[in-house]
Structure formats: structure tokens, C-alpha cells
Design an enzyme around this catalytic site. Structure first.
Site, PDB file in Angstrom:
ATOM      1  N   HIS A 108     -14.022 -24.272  -6.333  1.00 10.81           N
ATOM      2  CA  HIS A 108     -12.825 -24.784  -5.674  1.00 10.81           C
ATOM      3  C   HIS A 108     -12.085 -25.751  -6.594  1.00 10.81           C
ATOM      4  CE1 HIS A 108     -14.198 -23.835  -1.286  1.00 10.81           C
ATOM      5  NE2 HIS A 108     -14.174 -22.777  -2.062  1.00 10.81           N
ATOM      6  N   GLU A 131     -11.285 -28.874  -6.303  1.00  9.98           N
ATOM      7  CA  GLU A 131     -11.892 -30.193  -6.485  1.00  9.98           C
ATOM      8  C   GLU A 131     -13.007 -30.156  -7.535  1.00  9.98           C
ATOM      9  OE1 GLU A 131     -11.114 -29.837  -1.950  1.00  9.98           O
ATOM     10  OE2 GLU A 131     -11.383 -28.516  -3.682  1.00  9.98           O
ATOM     11  N   CYS A 185     -13.393 -28.878   1.807  1.00 10.60           N
ATOM     12  CA  CYS A 185     -14.280 -28.161   2.725  1.00 10.60           C
ATOM     13  C   CYS A 185     -15.541 -28.985   3.009  1.00 10.60           C
ATOM     14  CB  CYS A 185     -14.650 -26.795   2.166  1.00 10.60           C
ATOM     15  SG  CYS A 185     -15.557 -26.841   0.608  1.00 10.60           S
ATOM     16  N   CYS A 231     -17.106 -29.287  -0.874  1.00  8.67           N
ATOM     17  CA  CYS A 231     -16.418 -30.177  -1.815  1.00  8.67           C
ATOM     18  C   CYS A 231     -16.466 -31.625  -1.349  1.00  8.67           C
ATOM     19  CB  CYS A 231     -14.966 -29.735  -1.986  1.00  8.67           C
ATOM     20  SG  CYS A 231     -14.792 -28.164  -2.866  1.00  8.67           S
ATOM     21  N   TRP A 241      16.850   5.842  -3.889  1.00 11.07           N
ATOM     22  CA  TRP A 241      16.943   4.459  -4.341  1.00 11.07           C
ATOM     23  C   TRP A 241      18.239   3.806  -3.874  1.00 11.07           C
ATOM     24  CZ3 TRP A 241      12.551   2.626  -5.346  1.00 11.07           C
ATOM     25  CH2 TRP A 241      11.587   3.350  -6.066  1.00 11.07           C
ATOM     26  N   ARG A 254       4.075  -7.487  -4.290  1.00 15.65           N
ATOM     27  CA  ARG A 254       2.863  -6.769  -3.897  1.00 15.65           C
ATOM     28  C   ARG A 254       1.609  -7.478  -4.393  1.00 15.65           C
ATOM     29  NH1 ARG A 254       4.618  -0.476  -5.296  1.00 15.65           N
ATOM     30  NH2 ARG A 254       6.059  -0.197  -3.534  1.00 15.65           N
ATOM     31  N   ASP A 274       8.829  10.002   0.393  1.00 14.87           N
ATOM     32  CA  ASP A 274       8.981   9.218  -0.838  1.00 14.87           C
ATOM     33  C   ASP A 274       7.829   9.434  -1.810  1.00 14.87           C
ATOM     34  OD1 ASP A 274      11.248   8.263   0.306  1.00 14.87           O
ATOM     35  OD2 ASP A 274      10.587   6.185   0.515  1.00 14.87           O
ATOM     36  N   GLY A 306       8.482   3.298   6.868  1.00 14.77           N
ATOM     37  CA  GLY A 306       9.927   3.411   7.070  1.00 14.77           C
ATOM     38  C   GLY A 306      10.426   2.750   8.349  1.00 14.77           C
ATOM     39  N   SER A 335       8.599  -1.065  14.861  1.00 10.65           N
ATOM     40  CA  SER A 335       7.434  -1.363  15.708  1.00 10.65           C
ATOM     41  C   SER A 335       7.006  -2.819  15.561  1.00 10.65           C
ATOM     42  CB  SER A 335       6.266  -0.439  15.345  1.00 10.65           C
ATOM     43  OG  SER A 335       6.579   0.905  15.623  1.00 10.65           O
TER      44      SER A 335
END
Length: 353
Positions: A55, A57, A82, A91, A182, A196, A212, A296, A302
Site C-alpha cells: 500500500h 503508506e 487500512c 497500514c 465511424w 478502457r 461492428d 449499442g 437500458s
């Protein structure tokens, strides 16, 4: 004229800068940075680099050359230390053992395993503790982690590109070639690959996968490949699609079967009014703290209709389709607008902390 500087805020800002260096690598853990200060000078700093690794720390304390100075220093960290044993020891115990007399914390950890226990442990040991320094910035930094623990679901990012007249695609019949239409430019598409790498999973619907034929990879950026997810209710997608190339773990949500074929996991789920909630619940149980929904139209709609989204990133391209598949309707909340050549990016936030 002298400029007044809040010292605690100044050093906390450095913690946040360090924490950001772990973006995309720490999930499902939070992004954390730590700074150790002696006589107003930084003598050690570190950040949480990778999930399962030391971590922030620990890295900061280990970076201090003269450990004797710790007894007269202040430790700054953007998230509560933590107090439980996970992949690494607590930590808070390390801070106590090093006899650091003062700790400044950005925000309390929302994880039920911590949730104030680390602060109490430090205070019980006689350590001076200050909390909620640059609170709003620290909350924003770990919006995925906070959403996961507070709402028991992943942080949901919706993404699409639309034309200036409000279409996300042309109407394509069964004979149309399986390749993207595109709308955004190359700069915008490269940015999407960067995004991503910052999420744990990426999701598309059946129509997008079929028409696609996306790879859902990060080929234009460096970082961790997210889990690929496709919805295929009746398993009508063919195995020659790039998503089934077996190169990366891929989940296929469907109504027919549960099984694993090398890197492809078929996960049975009900495609009813509870679909979105069921998807997010399953991802939550598997410790995925974020999902990037790229379309899509029906899949995006939704999530919007279920009000299960936290951020929408919408590119407006330069072209016009005049007819086709309309873009989803969304109520604009807080909007940040950015220009990328002839594209305009709107980031719409649907959360408050």
C-alpha cells in the site's frame, strides 16, 4: 504581499497526484498516495502501484532514508489507512509501530472492513488524526471505489458518439458489412482506448458485437486490458467474431447456459426487467468496481431507463446522417465540455458524494 498556503492541503494535493499514478492498476483497490513530512519538507512518498502489492503508506515509509525522523513527522494519505489483514498487513499498525505522531487523512474508507476503524486505532495509540482534508477532491479521485462500496455495484460509465443531428448509426440491413460506422475522429478514438485502461470491464450488446465486430481492446494505448463483456440472449453471435478470439477473458451473458470454454465464460442470466440490476450485481460479486458501456442503443437505453449509470461521455462529431439510429436521450446534469479537433466531448455526471 504574502500568500497564505494551507500546508495540510498542499501536502494532500501531492498525495492525490501520487495516487493518480496508480490509475488503472489498483482495482478493485482504491488509488492511494502518501507523503511523509518532517519540518515542512517531504522526506518520503509513495503510492499504491498494483493490486495485491504494498500500500501507499508502506511504500512511503520505506522510502524514508532516516527512519529516526518518523517519530517527529506527519504522514499524509488521501484515504484512511487500512485496519484489517488483506493481501497485506494493516497500514494503521505500521504507522503505530513507527511511532509517527500525526496523520492527516483525505477521507474515511467506505469499505465496511475499515470504515473508521483505522482512524480509531490510530487515535487509541495516541496519534493526532485530522480527517476530511481536500475531501471533495479525494472523493472524486476514488469515485469507482466509493460507488462500489456505498451502492454495492460497479461504477457505470456510458459512452457513445453521435452526429450533429443526433444519430449514433445509420440503418444497417443484414447485408451490410460488419464494421463500425465511424462518427468521432482518431483523436477521440484514441482517448476511448485510454479510458478502457481505467475501467475493469467493458460491455457491448448483441447488435454492436455483430455489426461492428469490435475487439474491445486497448491496442492504441498502454495499460491493463479490461474484461470484455457481450450480451447475447439466445447465443446467436458466431464464433468468427473478434470477441471470441480467446486472446482475453470474455464474458457472454445469455439465457441458455453456464460454462467456460478456455477464455470465454458463458454466464446465464434472465433478460427481463431486472437485467441491468442483475448484471451489476453479478459484476459486484466478482469484485469488478467499474464497467464501461459502449453500446449499442438498446443497451445504453437500458442503463439510462434503470437510472443505473454514473457518468456519460458523449462525442458529437462533425457529420450529419439525417436518418438512422437515434442517440439515447439523457437528462444533462453537470456537464464538462472539451474540444478534440472537430469533435466535441460532453461528460455528464449522474452522481454526488
Amino acid at each position: 504581499m504574502a500568500i497564505s498556503v494551507n500546508t495540510d492541503e498542499w501536502f494532500m494535493q501531492r498525495c492525490i497526484e501520487l495516487a493518480n499514478m496508480g490509475k488503472g492498476n489498483t482495482s478493485p483497490n482504491p488509488m492511494v498516495g502518501c507523503v511523509i513530512v518532517h519540518n515542512q519538507e517531504i522526506i518520503g512518498e509513495g503510492f499504491h502501484r498494483d493490486y495485491g502489492g504494498p500500500h501507499a503508506e508502506v511504500n512511503a515509509i520505506n522510502s524514508v532514508k532516516n527512519q529516526a525522523l518518523l517519530k517527529n513527522s506527519t504522514l499524509y494519505v488521501n484515504l484512511e489507512p487500512c485496519s484489517h489483514h488483506g493481501n497485506t498487513p494493516p497500514c494503521s499498525d505500521l504507522i503505530i509501530n513507527k511511532k509517527i505522531p500525526r496523520v492527516v487523512i483525505g477521507i474515511q474508507d467506505p469499505n465496511k472492513k475499515v470504515s473508521g476503524a483505522g482512524i480509531k486505532r490510530l487515535q487509541k495509540a495516541g496519534i493526532e488524526v485530522k480527517v476530511n482534508v481536500l475531501k471533495e477532491t479525494c472523493l472524486q479521485l476514488n469515485k469507482r471505489f466509493l460507488t462500489y462500496h456505498r451502492l454495492a455495484r460497479p461504477f457505470v460509465v456510458l459512452k457513445w458518439a453521435q452526429t450533429r443531428d443526433g444519430f449514433i448509426d445509420v440503418e444497417r440491413d443484414s447485408l451490410a458489412p460488419n464494421k463500425p460506422t465511424w462518427i468521432s475522429n482518431e483523436i477521440s478514438r484514441t482517448l476511448v482506448h485510454k479510458w478502457r485502461t481505467e475501467e475493469q470491464s467493458i460491455m457491448v450488446g448483441t447488435h454492436t458485437a455483430q455489426k461492428d465486430n469490435p475487439s474491445l481492446t486497448i491496442r492504441d494505448w498502454h495499460g491493463k486490458q479490461p474484461l470484455r463483456i457481450v450480451l447475447d440472449r439466445t447465443l446467436r453471435l458466431t464464433n468468427d467474431l473478434v470477441l471470441f478470439d480467446q486472446l482475453y477473458p470474455t464474458w457472454v451473458y445469455n439465457e441458455i447456459k453456464d460454462n467456460q470454454v478456455r477464455n470465454i465464460s458463458y454466464r446465464k442470466i434472465a433478460f427481463d426487467d431486472t437485467l441491468v440490476a442483475s448484471l451489476l450485481s453479478d459484476l459486484y460479486k466478482q469484485n469488478y468496481i467499474s464497467v464501461f458501456v459502449e453500446g449499442g442503443y438498446q443497451l445504453l437505453k437500458s442503463f439510462i431507463d434503470a437510472d443505473c449509470w454514473d457518468e456519460a461521455r458523449v462525442f458529437i462529431g462533425k457529420n450529419f446522417f439525417h436518418q438512422g439510429v437515434k442517440a439515447p436521450n439523457i437528462n444533462f446534469g453537470f456537464v464538462k465540455e472539451t474540444k478534440f479537433d472537430e469533435d466535441t466531448l460532453f461528460i455528464i455526471k449522474n452522481y454526488t458524494f
